[in-house]
Design an enzyme around this catalytic site. Structure first.
Site, PDB file in Angstrom:
ATOM      1  N   ASP A 162       0.867  -1.173   0.000  1.00 29.32           N
ATOM      2  CA  ASP A 162       0.000   0.000   0.000  1.00 29.32           C
ATOM      3  C   ASP A 162       0.905   1.224   0.000  1.00 29.32           C
ATOM      4  O   ASP A 162       2.130   1.112  -0.181  1.00 29.32           O
ATOM      5  CB  ASP A 162      -0.984  -0.037   1.175  1.00 29.32           C
ATOM      6  CG  ASP A 162      -0.339   0.156   2.532  1.00 29.32           C
ATOM      7  OD1 ASP A 162       0.900   0.304   2.622  1.00 29.32           O
ATOM      8  OD2 ASP A 162      -1.084   0.171   3.537  1.00 29.32           O
ATOM      9  N   CYS A 196       2.799  -3.211   4.177  1.00 31.58           N
ATOM     10  CA  CYS A 196       1.961  -2.077   4.553  1.00 31.58           C
ATOM     11  C   CYS A 196       2.639  -1.402   5.741  1.00 31.58           C
ATOM     12  O   CYS A 196       3.803  -1.679   6.018  1.00 31.58           O
ATOM     13  CB  CYS A 196       0.518  -2.496   4.855  1.00 31.58           C
ATOM     14  SG  CYS A 196       0.275  -3.597   6.255  1.00 31.58           S
ATOM     15  N   HIS A 228       9.176 -24.315   8.909  1.00 32.37           N
ATOM     16  CA  HIS A 228       8.118 -25.074   9.578  1.00 32.37           C
ATOM     17  C   HIS A 228       6.731 -24.853   9.000  1.00 32.37           C
ATOM     18  O   HIS A 228       5.882 -25.744   9.091  1.00 32.37           O
ATOM     19  CB  HIS A 228       8.067 -24.719  11.063  1.00 32.37           C
ATOM     20  CG  HIS A 228       9.250 -25.206  11.826  1.00 32.37           C
ATOM     21  ND1 HIS A 228       9.375 -25.022  13.170  1.00 32.37           N
ATOM     22  CD2 HIS A 228      10.375 -25.860  11.432  1.00 32.37           C
ATOM     23  CE1 HIS A 228      10.515 -25.547  13.588  1.00 32.37           C
ATOM     24  NE2 HIS A 228      11.145 -26.058  12.548  1.00 32.37           N
ATOM     25  N   HIS A 288       6.049 -31.354   9.797  1.00 34.78           N
ATOM     26  CA  HIS A 288       5.391 -30.091   9.481  1.00 34.78           C
ATOM     27  C   HIS A 288       4.393 -30.237   8.328  1.00 34.78           C
ATOM     28  O   HIS A 288       3.430 -29.486   8.251  1.00 34.78           O
ATOM     29  CB  HIS A 288       6.422 -29.014   9.158  1.00 34.78           C
ATOM     30  CG  HIS A 288       7.439 -28.850  10.250  1.00 34.78           C
ATOM     31  ND1 HIS A 288       7.114 -28.355  11.499  1.00 34.78           N
ATOM     32  CD2 HIS A 288       8.755 -29.148  10.290  1.00 34.78           C
ATOM     33  CE1 HIS A 288       8.195 -28.338  12.251  1.00 34.78           C
ATOM     34  NE2 HIS A 288       9.204 -28.815  11.547  1.00 34.78           N
TER      35      HIS A 288
END
Length: 143
Positions: A8, A65, A98, A133
């Site tokens: 942004d 942002c 992970h 994982h």
């Protein structure tokens, strides 16, 4: 590796810097905007990047942002997106290792350029560990 990057207005300057950083390392970078500091709505940019990543599974995204919070919340609403808000290289490394994060979110008003560069470096250099994982990622995807 292809990187899709967007920000942004608050993240515009950091985005420009990180785009150049990635290009200097030989990565293909698609800049989805914003292209100036005029006020825009971050969810629009998170949506664009998430939609591209839904089609291009091998690509990764970077969203910036002011704090990174809005971008991470907006991006994580999309199926298949694992957007990680990182404030240091360690969390960026573990987001890949992970969690198989496919979008890195940064807060331009929270981290400086040097820290952002080290975060991005850890993100791009770390591969998903898999193993135990993988089962957890499947649980996230089916939630």
């Amino acid at each position: 590796m292809k990187y899709i990057i967007a920000s942004d207005h608050a993240g515009f300057e950091l985005k420009a810097y990180l785009k150049s950083f990635l290009e200097s390392k030989g990565f293909n970078v698609l800049d989805m905007g914003t292209h100036d500091v005029n006020r825009v709505d971050y969810p629009d940019y998170a949506k664009e990047v998430a939609q591209i990543l839904a089609q291009e599974k091998e690509a990764r995204g970077i969203l910036i942002c002011g704090t990174g919070i809005g971008m991470s919340i907006a991006a994580n609403r999309f199926a298949g997106i694992r957007a990680a808000l990182c404030h240091d290289a360690y969390t960026a490394q573990l987001s890949r290792l992970h969690n198989d994060a496919n979008i890195l979110c940064l807060g331009a008003r929270v981290v400086g350029i040097g820290t952002a560069e080290s975060i991005l470096e850890a993100f791009i250099q770390t591969s998903f560990e898999g193993g135990r994982h993988s089962h957890r990622i499947c649980k996230i995807e089916t939630a």
